[in-house]
Write an enzyme that holds these catalytic residues in place. Structure first.
Site, mmCIF file in Angstrom:
data_model
loop_
_atom_site.group_PDB
_atom_site.id
_atom_site.type_symbol
_atom_site.label_atom_id
_atom_site.label_comp_id
_atom_site.label_asym_id
_atom_site.label_seq_id
_atom_site.Cartn_x
_atom_site.Cartn_y
_atom_site.Cartn_z
ATOM 1 N N LYS A 194 27.826 44.138 40.861
ATOM 2 C CA LYS A 194 29.202 43.738 40.532
ATOM 3 C C LYS A 194 30.209 44.615 41.270
ATOM 4 O O LYS A 194 31.317 44.172 41.592
ATOM 5 C CB LYS A 194 29.423 43.766 39.015
ATOM 6 C CG LYS A 194 29.205 45.116 38.348
ATOM 7 C CD LYS A 194 30.467 45.924 38.183
ATOM 8 C CE LYS A 194 30.192 47.267 37.547
ATOM 9 N NZ LYS A 194 31.396 48.104 37.404
ATOM 10 N N THR A 246 35.572 44.088 36.659
ATOM 11 C CA THR A 246 35.629 44.922 37.861
ATOM 12 C C THR A 246 36.341 44.230 39.012
ATOM 13 O O THR A 246 36.937 44.887 39.865
ATOM 14 C CB THR A 246 34.195 45.331 38.283
ATOM 15 O OG1 THR A 246 33.486 45.784 37.149
ATOM 16 C CG2 THR A 246 34.223 46.440 39.309
#
Length: 339
Positions: free
Chosen positions: A196, A253
């Protein structure tokens, strides 16, 4: 299993936030850092002014530079950067009692070995004749350190192969504002946590280039498809990637202003070099190193990952950001679920 003493290894922002979370709950916590000057400052200021300013450290939190702090702890949380993880953990093993919960809170993959942090722990425990005598697991999910330290609502997942260990970790970390779910899919949580950060760099680059919100949404969605392909190829459960440790952490994120990795990407998209972008950062952006390790890992298992490939080319082959975006959109057309 009632855990009354815990050690957090790594006195950066995330390690400090987790140590504060547990200490505020009444757990006796030792917070370890290798830099004695930094540890002295934590003792004096009762605050991590360098990495987590404004968060007061409770009296039940004890800063230390002695790994012996883990000797009597029922749980040890690893929160050091991935590139230093193996060295620190290997030195820590002689201090650990049988039955200790070992929780990786690190989101990365080692470049040299291609191993996740839990795989590193298993390897090093085996080398020292301790394999199978401690419980190895992971904590992952959408959780910025600043918000956890501020007591804002947060949900994560703890993953252990042993259901009893997972339940013990769940009970340890859960508070009135910090909710922990359990999972047995350690590899899925670790692959998601590492990858991620790479997709967040891509999202930041797109934002820096002014590609718009449509592009960001596409990157998150297609990035999740890449992460899932890699994870499943490594034995993960597909459902993990739609959970907190997968989609949840990815969305945070890629969109959050507190994301270090998105910030690096943003600077690159705005025209800075990688060296310039990193020089402007005060904390480690794991995604830069993880891009290389995941690129090597994808090649080793034969998984196609176009976004990862372009981020790698930008970071390690000086490819212009605009050219990388153009190449992604000029790929051959296909079904969405293909691959």
């Amino acid at each position: 299993m009632q855990i009354e003493q815990t050690a957090v290894i790594g006195a950066g922002s995330w390690g400090t936030a987790l140590a504060k979370l547990l200490a505020d709950k009444g757990v006796q916590v030792a917070l370890w850092g290798r830099n004695s000057t930094h540890i002295d400052a934590l003792r004096r200021d009762r605050e991590n002014r360098r990495y987590l300013p404004g968060a007061a450290l409770p009296v039940t939190l004890r800063p230390t530079d002695d790994l012996g702090c883990a000797a009597s702890c029922g749980c040890v949380v690893m929160a050091v950067p991935s590139h230093g993880f193996r060295e620190v953990f290997a030195a820590l093993i002689p201090q650990l009692a049988d039955g200790t919960l070992l929780v990786s809170a690190v989101k990365g993959i080692e470049i040299e070995s291609g191993q996740t942090m839990c795989q590193i722990m298993h390897t090093e425990l085996g080398r020292q004749g301790r394999q199978g005598r401690l419980h190895v697991g992971v904590l992952s999910g959408p959780s910025f350190a600043d918000e956890v330290a501020a007591g804002l609502p947060t949900a994560v997942t703890v993953g252990f192969a042993d259901a009893g260990a997972a339940k013990a970790a769940q009970q340890l970390f859960s508070t009135a504002f910090f909710r922990a779910y359990t999972s047995s899919d350690i590899i899925g949580l670790e692959v998601s946590a590492a990858m991620k950060n790479v997709i967040a760099i891509a999202a930041g680059i797109a934002d820096g280039l002014g590609c718009g919100l449509n592009a960001r949404a596409a990157l998150i969605t297609r990035g999740l498809a890449e992460i899932t392909r890699l994870g499943v190829a490594m034995g993960a459960k597909p459902a993990t990637f739609s959970g907190l440790g997968g989609l949840g952490d990815l969305v945070l994120t890629c969109t959050g202003s507190l994301s270090r990795n998105r910030t690096v990407g943003l600077k690159l998209g705005e025209g800075r070099s990688l060296a310039q972008a990193l020089a402007e950062m005060t904390m480690v952006a794991e995604g830069v190193r993880t891009t290389k390790s995941c690129w090597q890992l994808a090649a080793s298992v034969g998984v196609e990952m176009p976004i990862l490939e372009q981020v790698y080319q930008i970071l390690y082959a000086d490819k212009p950001c605009k050219a990388a975006v153009q190449e992604l959109f000029q790929r051959s057309l296909r079904e969405e679920a293909e691959g």
